[in-house]
Design a protein around this motif. Sequence first.
Motif, PDB file in Angstrom:
ATOM      1  N   TYR A 191       8.065  20.385  12.676  1.00  0.00           N
ATOM      2  CA  TYR A 191       8.283  18.943  12.584  1.00  0.00           C
ATOM      3  C   TYR A 191       7.241  18.322  11.659  1.00  0.00           C
ATOM      4  O   TYR A 191       6.060  18.671  11.713  1.00  0.00           O
ATOM      5  N   GLN A 192       7.693  17.423  10.793  1.00  0.00           N
ATOM      6  CA  GLN A 192       6.792  16.676   9.918  1.00  0.00           C
ATOM      7  C   GLN A 192       7.018  15.184  10.126  1.00  0.00           C
ATOM      8  O   GLN A 192       8.162  14.726  10.228  1.00  0.00           O
ATOM      9  N   ASN A 193       5.921  14.444  10.176  1.00  0.00           N
ATOM     10  CA  ASN A 193       5.996  12.988  10.259  1.00  0.00           C
ATOM     11  C   ASN A 193       5.076  12.387   9.206  1.00  0.00           C
ATOM     12  O   ASN A 193       3.871  12.658   9.185  1.00  0.00           O
ATOM     13  N   LYS A 194       5.657  11.611   8.311  1.00  0.00           N
ATOM     14  CA  LYS A 194       4.886  10.921   7.265  1.00  0.00           C
ATOM     15  C   LYS A 194       4.985   9.425   7.542  1.00  0.00           C
ATOM     16  O   LYS A 194       6.063   8.840   7.439  1.00  0.00           O
ATOM     17  N   ASP A 195       3.843   8.830   7.863  1.00  0.00           N
ATOM     18  CA  ASP A 195       3.819   7.438   8.306  1.00  0.00           C
ATOM     19  C   ASP A 195       2.968   6.610   7.347  1.00  0.00           C
ATOM     20  O   ASP A 195       1.781   6.908   7.141  1.00  0.00           O
ATOM     21  N   PHE A 196       3.547   5.586   6.752  1.00  0.00           N
ATOM     22  CA  PHE A 196       2.836   4.713   5.812  1.00  0.00           C
ATOM     23  C   PHE A 196       2.085   3.618   6.548  1.00  0.00           C
ATOM     24  O   PHE A 196       2.547   3.108   7.576  1.00  0.00           O
ATOM     25  N   ASP A 197       0.951   3.244   5.977  1.00  0.00           N
ATOM     26  CA  ASP A 197       0.166   2.159   6.561  1.00  0.00           C
ATOM     27  C   ASP A 197       0.931   0.846   6.530  1.00  0.00           C
ATOM     28  O   ASP A 197       0.826   0.034   7.450  1.00  0.00           O
ATOM     29  N   ASN A 198       1.679   0.616   5.444  1.00  0.00           N
ATOM     30  CA  ASN A 198       2.429  -0.628   5.303  1.00  0.00           C
ATOM     31  C   ASN A 198       3.851  -0.427   5.824  1.00  0.00           C
ATOM     32  O   ASN A 198       4.574   0.452   5.351  1.00  0.00           O
ATOM     33  N   SER A 255      10.737  20.503   8.848  1.00  0.00           N
ATOM     34  CA  SER A 255      10.022  21.023   7.689  1.00  0.00           C
ATOM     35  C   SER A 255       9.906  22.529   7.868  1.00  0.00           C
ATOM     36  O   SER A 255       9.745  23.007   8.994  1.00  0.00           O
ATOM     37  N   TRP A 256      10.003  23.270   6.760  1.00  0.00           N
ATOM     38  CA  TRP A 256       9.902  24.724   6.881  1.00  0.00           C
ATOM     39  C   TRP A 256       9.395  25.349   5.599  1.00  0.00           C
ATOM     40  O   TRP A 256       9.445  24.753   4.528  1.00  0.00           O
ATOM     41  N   GLU A 257       8.893  26.568   5.734  1.00  0.00           N
ATOM     42  CA  GLU A 257       8.527  27.426   4.607  1.00  0.00           C
ATOM     43  C   GLU A 257       8.883  28.853   4.996  1.00  0.00           C
ATOM     44  O   GLU A 257       8.600  29.273   6.118  1.00  0.00           O
ATOM     45  N   SER A 294       0.822  -1.201   0.000  1.00  0.00           N
ATOM     46  CA  SER A 294       0.000   0.000   0.000  1.00  0.00           C
ATOM     47  C   SER A 294       0.861   1.259   0.000  1.00  0.00           C
ATOM     48  O   SER A 294       1.913   1.314   0.644  1.00  0.00           O
ATOM     49  N   ARG A 295       0.396   2.302  -0.711  1.00  0.00           N
ATOM     50  CA  ARG A 295       1.041   3.616  -0.688  1.00  0.00           C
ATOM     51  C   ARG A 295       0.322   4.589   0.248  1.00  0.00           C
ATOM     52  O   ARG A 295       0.707   5.750   0.342  1.00  0.00           O
ATOM     53  N   ASP A 296      -0.736   4.153   0.923  1.00  0.00           N
ATOM     54  CA  ASP A 296      -1.485   5.030   1.817  1.00  0.00           C
ATOM     55  C   ASP A 296      -0.600   5.522   2.957  1.00  0.00           C
ATOM     56  O   ASP A 296       0.243   4.783   3.484  1.00  0.00           O
ATOM     57  N   SER A 297      -0.791   6.793   3.347  1.00  0.00           N
ATOM     58  CA  SER A 297       0.012   7.349   4.423  1.00  0.00           C
ATOM     59  C   SER A 297      -0.758   8.444   5.146  1.00  0.00           C
ATOM     60  O   SER A 297      -1.706   9.027   4.613  1.00  0.00           O
ATOM     61  N   ASP A 298      -0.330   8.704   6.377  1.00  0.00           N
ATOM     62  CA  ASP A 298      -0.825   9.814   7.180  1.00  0.00           C
ATOM     63  C   ASP A 298       0.341  10.760   7.418  1.00  0.00           C
ATOM     64  O   ASP A 298       1.447  10.337   7.758  1.00  0.00           O
ATOM     65  N   ASP A 299       0.073  12.052   7.243  1.00  0.00           N
ATOM     66  CA  ASP A 299       1.135  13.054   7.295  1.00  0.00           C
ATOM     67  C   ASP A 299       0.719  14.153   8.265  1.00  0.00           C
ATOM     68  O   ASP A 299      -0.352  14.744   8.114  1.00  0.00           O
ATOM     69  N   ILE A 300       1.550  14.439   9.249  1.00  0.00           N
ATOM     70  CA  ILE A 300       1.239  15.491  10.202  1.00  0.00           C
ATOM     71  C   ILE A 300       2.398  16.482  10.266  1.00  0.00           C
ATOM     72  O   ILE A 300       3.565  16.096  10.222  1.00  0.00           O
ATOM     73  N   LYS A 301       2.036  17.769  10.310  1.00  0.00           N
ATOM     74  CA  LYS A 301       3.026  18.840  10.462  1.00  0.00           C
ATOM     75  C   LYS A 301       2.635  19.694  11.660  1.00  0.00           C
ATOM     76  O   LYS A 301       1.465  20.069  11.810  1.00  0.00           O
ATOM     77  N   MET A 302       3.623  20.022  12.472  1.00  0.00           N
ATOM     78  CA  MET A 302       3.439  20.936  13.597  1.00  0.00           C
ATOM     79  C   MET A 302       4.485  22.034  13.449  1.00  0.00           C
ATOM     80  O   MET A 302       5.686  21.771  13.580  1.00  0.00           O
ATOM     81  N   GLN A 361      12.577  39.094  -3.755  1.00  0.00           N
ATOM     82  CA  GLN A 361      11.931  38.065  -2.944  1.00  0.00           C
ATOM     83  C   GLN A 361      12.855  36.861  -2.794  1.00  0.00           C
ATOM     84  O   GLN A 361      13.412  36.360  -3.770  1.00  0.00           O
ATOM     85  N   VAL A 362      13.019  36.401  -1.556  1.00  0.00           N
ATOM     86  CA  VAL A 362      13.799  35.206  -1.249  1.00  0.00           C
ATOM     87  C   VAL A 362      12.857  34.189  -0.627  1.00  0.00           C
ATOM     88  O   VAL A 362      12.081  34.517   0.282  1.00  0.00           O
ATOM     89  N   LEU A 363      12.903  32.945  -1.118  1.00  0.00           N
ATOM     90  CA  LEU A 363      12.002  31.924  -0.588  1.00  0.00           C
ATOM     91  C   LEU A 363      12.730  30.596  -0.459  1.00  0.00           C
ATOM     92  O   LEU A 363      13.687  30.307  -1.181  1.00  0.00           O
ATOM     93  N   THR A 364      12.270  29.796   0.482  1.00  0.00           N
ATOM     94  CA  THR A 364      12.816  28.461   0.683  1.00  0.00           C
ATOM     95  C   THR A 364      11.760  27.587   1.349  1.00  0.00           C
ATOM     96  O   THR A 364      10.865  28.082   2.045  1.00  0.00           O
ATOM     97  N   SER A 365      11.848  26.285   1.124  1.00  0.00           N
ATOM     98  CA  SER A 365      10.930  25.343   1.762  1.00  0.00           C
ATOM     99  C   SER A 365      11.576  23.971   1.816  1.00  0.00           C
ATOM    100  O   SER A 365      12.495  23.658   1.040  1.00  0.00           O
ATOM    101  N   ARG A 366      11.099  23.169   2.740  1.00  0.00           N
ATOM    102  CA  ARG A 366      11.526  21.770   2.826  1.00  0.00           C
ATOM    103  C   ARG A 366      10.368  20.946   3.355  1.00  0.00           C
ATOM    104  O   ARG A 366       9.701  21.338   4.317  1.00  0.00           O
ATOM    105  N   ALA A 367      10.124  19.802   2.713  1.00  0.00           N
ATOM    106  CA  ALA A 367       9.050  18.908   3.146  1.00  0.00           C
ATOM    107  C   ALA A 367       9.229  17.554   2.471  1.00  0.00           C
ATOM    108  O   ALA A 367       9.932  17.427   1.457  1.00  0.00           O
ATOM    109  N   ALA A 368       8.584  16.551   3.016  1.00  0.00           N
ATOM    110  CA  ALA A 368       8.496  15.238   2.379  1.00  0.00           C
ATOM    111  C   ALA A 368       7.192  15.183   1.593  1.00  0.00           C
ATOM    112  O   ALA A 368       6.149  15.588   2.091  1.00  0.00           O
TER     113      ALA A 368
END
Length: 405
Positions: free
Chosen positions: A264-271, A281-283, A236-244, A297-304
């Motif tokens: 903080y980011q947490n990406k957790d797969f069902d399988n 994680s940031w923006e 399965s590719r299903d996942s739950d993703d939470i960012k705080m 304008q200067v911009l940056t981001s990081r995430a899964a």
Amino acid sequence: MQMHTKIITSLGAFLSIAIVAPAAASNLSAGSFITKSGVEITPTLKTGLSSNSNFFSTPDEEESRLVWAITPNVKALIEDGPNSYELDLGTSSALHNKDTVDNYTQVNIGTAIHREFTSQHRLDVTGDADWLYESRGRGLTEGLGDTVDELVKYKLQNFTARYEYGAQSSKAQIALDAVYLNKKYLNFREVSQYRDYDKSSIGITGYYNTQALSRVFIEIQQEYYRYDVLEISGVSRDSDDIKMLAGMQWEATALTSGSFKLGYQNKDFDNPARKSFSGLSWEAKVNWKPLSYSTLQVLTSRAAKDPVVQGDYIKESLYGVNWTHNWNDYLSSLASLNYTDEKYTGDFGRKDKTKSLRLGLNYVTNSFGMVSTYVDFIDKNSTQNEIEFDRTVVGINFTFALKAS
């Protein structure tokens, strides 16, 4: 060769990196007319010609194309005091000089509602339905060159709702967000059925106004990815993703404005066979305006994020700088530089680094609208040789609009 055979046997279709360069700085203010019933109608028409030096995004044996594009759009707006209701209808068509199989017409429908029930209660709702095509060498056809004899088409449906409580002048506000997105491919179903998915998310953000033209906030977002069909492997590719995240928005002086959030980011797969992600994680986006007619304008981001085909997730880091400058009331320019670093997690260990540069120039005319010229340079390196490519796109666009009153 059939597309699905090519993908399965050669693993040649990998994640598409969509380099989105901002449009050149614009002084164009499209005009509109108001109907007897009070609906404000704003029609625009953009048409242009571009030359793409590497149409299929291949590492060698590059093939150039001339592409003629036409994009009509009409917006309808009703304003009732602080409330507004908007409908946006548009199409985008492309005609190619060498092969009609690459010709397409996309359709975009969007709606937006803004309601202010009292000074403390606000609601924004948007909905979009799009029928789209993947560009050659992106998405499911990345790395396949010209071996696929048909464009990949899909549809997107997106719904968002945001409720805010608290007056704009008060020290504290709270916002609740809900999002639903559905992506479904419409052809090559033997392969694309494994990439149809739904994403739903809920979030809450608490703001504290410092009373100094800035406010700090804490944000929690929970996303749920659900794929319609299991992978061929049955994993399965299903996942739950939470960012705080915690951050700040400010407009402290006439020179600067911006926002940032870090957390903080947490990406957790069902399988458990898939590797989960947890980490920073940031923006961030900062605008510096040393002159009223010039903005850096200067911009940056990081995430899964989820890949289209290969790997479990992509850890993406983005860095960009954009400079817009209005030389006078009619002439404006843009210089934009972006760098993207992507690390694929899974069995393949793929790493991509993409650099893009856009230079653009706009001239607003008194007679019909705006003339825009631009040149894009894209350089992509990858540990997968068939994914690497260089491309130069040179183009000119004409935007036709009603004269603003």
